[in-house]
Motif scaffolding. Structure first.
Motif, short mmCIF file in Angstrom:
data_model
loop_
_atom_site.label_atom_id
_atom_site.label_comp_id
_atom_site.label_asym_id
_atom_site.label_seq_id
_atom_site.Cartn_x
_atom_site.Cartn_y
_atom_site.Cartn_z
N ILE A 99 -5.04 6.13 0.85
CA ILE A 99 -4.34 4.86 0.74
C ILE A 99 -4.65 4.24 -0.62
O ILE A 99 -5.82 4.17 -1.02
CB ILE A 99 -4.77 3.90 1.87
N ARG A 100 -3.59 3.78 -1.30
CA ARG A 100 -3.75 3.06 -2.55
C ARG A 100 -3.07 1.70 -2.41
O ARG A 100 -2.07 1.57 -1.69
CB ARG A 100 -3.12 3.82 -3.72
N ARG A 101 -3.60 0.71 -3.13
CA ARG A 101 -3.07 -0.66 -3.06
C ARG A 101 -2.51 -1.07 -4.42
O ARG A 101 -3.10 -0.78 -5.46
CB ARG A 101 -4.19 -1.62 -2.68
N PHE A 102 -1.37 -1.76 -4.37
CA PHE A 102 -0.72 -2.28 -5.58
C PHE A 102 -0.42 -3.76 -5.38
O PHE A 102 0.04 -4.17 -4.32
CB PHE A 102 0.57 -1.53 -5.89
N GLU A 103 -0.63 -4.54 -6.42
CA GLU A 103 -0.34 -5.97 -6.36
C GLU A 103 1.15 -6.25 -6.43
O GLU A 103 1.62 -7.25 -5.90
CB GLU A 103 -1.06 -6.71 -7.48
N SER A 104 1.90 -5.37 -7.09
CA SER A 104 3.34 -5.57 -7.28
C SER A 104 3.98 -4.25 -7.68
O SER A 104 3.30 -3.29 -8.04
CB SER A 104 3.58 -6.61 -8.38
N GLU A 105 5.30 -4.23 -7.67
CA GLU A 105 6.03 -3.05 -8.12
C GLU A 105 5.78 -2.82 -9.61
O GLU A 105 5.64 -1.68 -10.05
CB GLU A 105 7.52 -3.20 -7.84
N PHE A 115 0.84 -1.19 0.00
CA PHE A 115 0.00 0.00 0.00
C PHE A 115 0.88 1.24 0.00
O PHE A 115 2.02 1.20 0.45
CB PHE A 115 -0.89 0.03 1.25
N GLU A 116 0.32 2.31 -0.50
CA GLU A 116 0.92 3.64 -0.34
C GLU A 116 0.03 4.42 0.61
O GLU A 116 -1.18 4.51 0.40
CB GLU A 116 0.93 4.41 -1.66
N LEU A 117 0.63 4.95 1.63
CA LEU A 117 -0.04 5.86 2.53
C LEU A 117 0.50 7.24 2.19
O LEU A 117 1.68 7.53 2.38
CB LEU A 117 0.25 5.50 3.98
N ARG A 118 -0.37 8.08 1.63
CA ARG A 118 0.05 9.39 1.14
C ARG A 118 -0.59 10.48 2.01
O ARG A 118 -1.80 10.55 2.11
CB ARG A 118 -0.38 9.55 -0.31
N GLN A 119 0.24 11.30 2.63
CA GLN A 119 -0.23 12.38 3.49
C GLN A 119 0.14 13.72 2.87
O GLN A 119 1.28 13.94 2.48
CB GLN A 119 0.39 12.27 4.88
N TYR A 120 -0.85 14.59 2.79
CA TYR A 120 -0.65 15.90 2.18
C TYR A 120 -1.01 17.01 3.16
O TYR A 120 -1.86 16.85 4.03
CB TYR A 120 -1.55 16.08 0.95
N LYS A 121 -0.37 18.16 2.94
CA LYS A 121 -0.68 19.38 3.70
C LYS A 121 -1.46 20.29 2.75
O LYS A 121 -0.93 20.75 1.73
CB LYS A 121 0.62 20.05 4.14
#
Length: 107
Positions: free
Chosen positions: A54-60, A4-10
């Motif tokens: 949050i985004r999910r990826f199966e692989s790189e 997963f990517e956890l992306r936090q923005y201001k």
């Protein structure tokens, strides 16, 4: 293995409603249409400048393919990117790759 990517923005002061309208009305639907798996999005309860998703990826390999499908489009480069720069303080962005623990409901 999926990650997963956890992306936090201001979000810039006073711009949260504009940001949410853009994310929920254009960015998330566009990315989903390209195959991106958007799992969740949140805003800060006490801090009105905090937004994360949050985004999910199966692989790189999938992440690379989806990044290209989204971020290399004219729509993203010429329509979204200028608006995003107006709404976010990019120097405050934090992007983390995370993997679920064995008992996490998010697999």
């Amino acid at each position: 293995m999926a990650f997963f990517e956890l992306r936090q923005y201001k979000v810039r002061p006073g711009r949260m409603e504009n940001w949410l309208n853009l994310m929920e009305g254009e960015i998330i639907p566009f990315q989903v249409s390209k195959g991106m798996a958007v799992i969740a999005s949140f805003r800060g309860e006490a801090d009105d400048s905090l937004y994360f998703w949050i985004r999910r990826f199966e692989s790189e390999a999938e992440r690379v393919r989806l990044y290209e499908a989204v971020y290399e489009t004219d729509f993203w480069k010429y329509e979204m990117a200028p608006v995003i720069k107006d709404l976010l303080d990019g120097s405050e962005s934090v992007i983390q790759r995370v993997v679920p623990t064995f008992t996490s409901p998010l697999q």
